[in-house]
Motif scaffolding. Structure first.
Motif, mmCIF file in Angstrom:
data_model
loop_
_atom_site.group_PDB
_atom_site.id
_atom_site.type_symbol
_atom_site.label_atom_id
_atom_site.label_comp_id
_atom_site.label_asym_id
_atom_site.label_seq_id
_atom_site.Cartn_x
_atom_site.Cartn_y
_atom_site.Cartn_z
ATOM 1 N N MET A 21 0.838 -1.177 0.000
ATOM 2 C CA MET A 21 0.000 0.000 0.000
ATOM 3 C C MET A 21 0.892 1.251 0.000
ATOM 4 N N ILE A 22 0.418 2.278 -0.676
ATOM 5 C CA ILE A 22 1.111 3.558 -0.728
ATOM 6 C C ILE A 22 0.199 4.624 -0.137
ATOM 7 N N SER A 23 0.734 5.399 0.800
ATOM 8 C CA SER A 23 -0.027 6.494 1.406
ATOM 9 C C SER A 23 0.886 7.708 1.538
ATOM 10 N N THR A 24 0.282 8.860 1.840
ATOM 11 C CA THR A 24 1.057 10.084 1.993
ATOM 12 C C THR A 24 0.380 11.008 2.992
ATOM 13 N N HIS A 25 1.110 12.004 3.414
ATOM 14 C CA HIS A 25 0.645 12.953 4.428
ATOM 15 C C HIS A 25 1.366 14.267 4.164
ATOM 16 N N ILE A 26 0.658 15.381 4.171
ATOM 17 C CA ILE A 26 1.298 16.675 3.948
ATOM 18 C C ILE A 26 1.125 17.543 5.183
ATOM 19 N N ASN A 73 9.744 -4.059 -1.649
ATOM 20 C CA ASN A 73 8.906 -5.183 -1.225
ATOM 21 C C ASN A 73 7.438 -4.769 -1.313
ATOM 22 N N PRO A 74 6.705 -5.253 -2.310
ATOM 23 C CA PRO A 74 5.300 -4.858 -2.482
ATOM 24 C C PRO A 74 4.381 -5.219 -1.316
ATOM 25 N N ASN A 75 4.836 -6.088 -0.423
ATOM 26 C CA ASN A 75 4.017 -6.476 0.728
ATOM 27 C C ASN A 75 4.115 -5.475 1.873
ATOM 28 N N GLU A 76 5.059 -4.534 1.785
ATOM 29 C CA GLU A 76 5.213 -3.523 2.823
ATOM 30 C C GLU A 76 4.333 -2.305 2.534
ATOM 31 N N THR A 126 2.561 6.332 -16.422
ATOM 32 C CA THR A 126 1.150 5.943 -16.444
ATOM 33 C C THR A 126 0.511 6.345 -15.124
ATOM 34 N N LEU A 127 -0.617 7.039 -15.204
ATOM 35 C CA LEU A 127 -1.347 7.416 -13.992
ATOM 36 C C LEU A 127 -1.965 6.176 -13.375
ATOM 37 N N LEU A 128 -1.644 5.923 -12.110
ATOM 38 C CA LEU A 128 -2.154 4.750 -11.405
ATOM 39 C C LEU A 128 -3.301 5.089 -10.466
ATOM 40 N N GLY A 129 -3.319 6.309 -9.970
ATOM 41 C CA GLY A 129 -4.365 6.721 -9.042
ATOM 42 C C GLY A 129 -4.184 8.172 -8.660
ATOM 43 N N GLU A 148 -5.221 -1.949 -5.475
ATOM 44 C CA GLU A 148 -5.257 -3.162 -4.663
ATOM 45 C C GLU A 148 -3.908 -3.855 -4.575
ATOM 46 N N HIS A 149 -3.111 -3.723 -5.621
ATOM 47 C CA HIS A 149 -1.824 -4.426 -5.650
ATOM 48 C C HIS A 149 -0.759 -3.518 -6.251
ATOM 49 N N ILE A 150 0.369 -3.407 -5.564
ATOM 50 C CA ILE A 150 1.507 -2.689 -6.136
ATOM 51 C C ILE A 150 2.606 -3.701 -6.434
ATOM 52 N N GLU A 151 3.468 -3.332 -7.347
ATOM 53 C CA GLU A 151 4.565 -4.206 -7.729
ATOM 54 C C GLU A 151 5.888 -3.544 -7.389
#
Length: 107
Positions: free
Chosen positions: A1-6, A85-88, A29-32, A48-51
Motif C-alpha cells: 500500500m502507498i499512502s502520503t501525508h502533507i 517489497n510490495p508487501n510492505e 502511467t497514472l495509477l491513481g 489493490e496491488h503494487i509491484e
C-alpha cells in the motif's frame, strides 16, 4: 500500500484539499489520484496491488498556498521512490512551506 501525508510547516498544520497523483515512474502511467483529507492525509490511491519498481507522487501545492494568500516558489512537488517489497506499506510524508519542502520514508 502507498499512502502520503502533507504537513504545512509554515502554518504548523496539516495541508487539506491538496490534489495528488500517483504514477508508474518508468512509463508515467497514472495509477491513481486523490485529495488530502482534513488531516492532510491520503490513505490510499485505490490500488489493490503494487509491484516492485519506481513510483512518482505529484503534489499540486500552488492552489493550497493560494487559498492562504501565500505565494510559493514550488507550485508542484514530485517525489520519486522505489518499492522494494510490495508487501510492505510505503508512506511518503511531505513537509511544505512556501519556499521549501522535504520528505522522508514514513511508517
Amino acid at each position: 500500500m502507498i499512502s502520503t501525508h502533507i504537513l504545512d510547516t509554515h502554518l504548523g498544520k496539516p495541508a487539506p484539499q491538496v490534489e495528488i497523483r500517483l504514477y508508474d515512474a518508468k512509463t508515467r502511467t497514472l495509477l491513481g489520484n486523490g485529495v488530502t483529507n482534513d488531516d492532510g492525509r491520503l490513505k490510499d490511491f485505490g490500488i489493490e496491488h503494487i509491484e516492485q519498481g519506481a513510483y512518482l507522487l505529484e503534489y499540486d501545492i500552488a492552489p493550497y498556498f493560494a487559498k492562504h494568500d501565500l505565494k510559493t516558489f514550488f507550485p508542484q512537488v514530485s517525489i520519486q521512490f522505489f518499492v522494494e517489497n510490495p508487501n510492505e506499506h510505503y508512506h511518503v510524508p511531505l513537509l511544505i512551506s512556501p519556499f521549501a519542502y522535504s520528505t522522508y520514508r514514513g511508517s
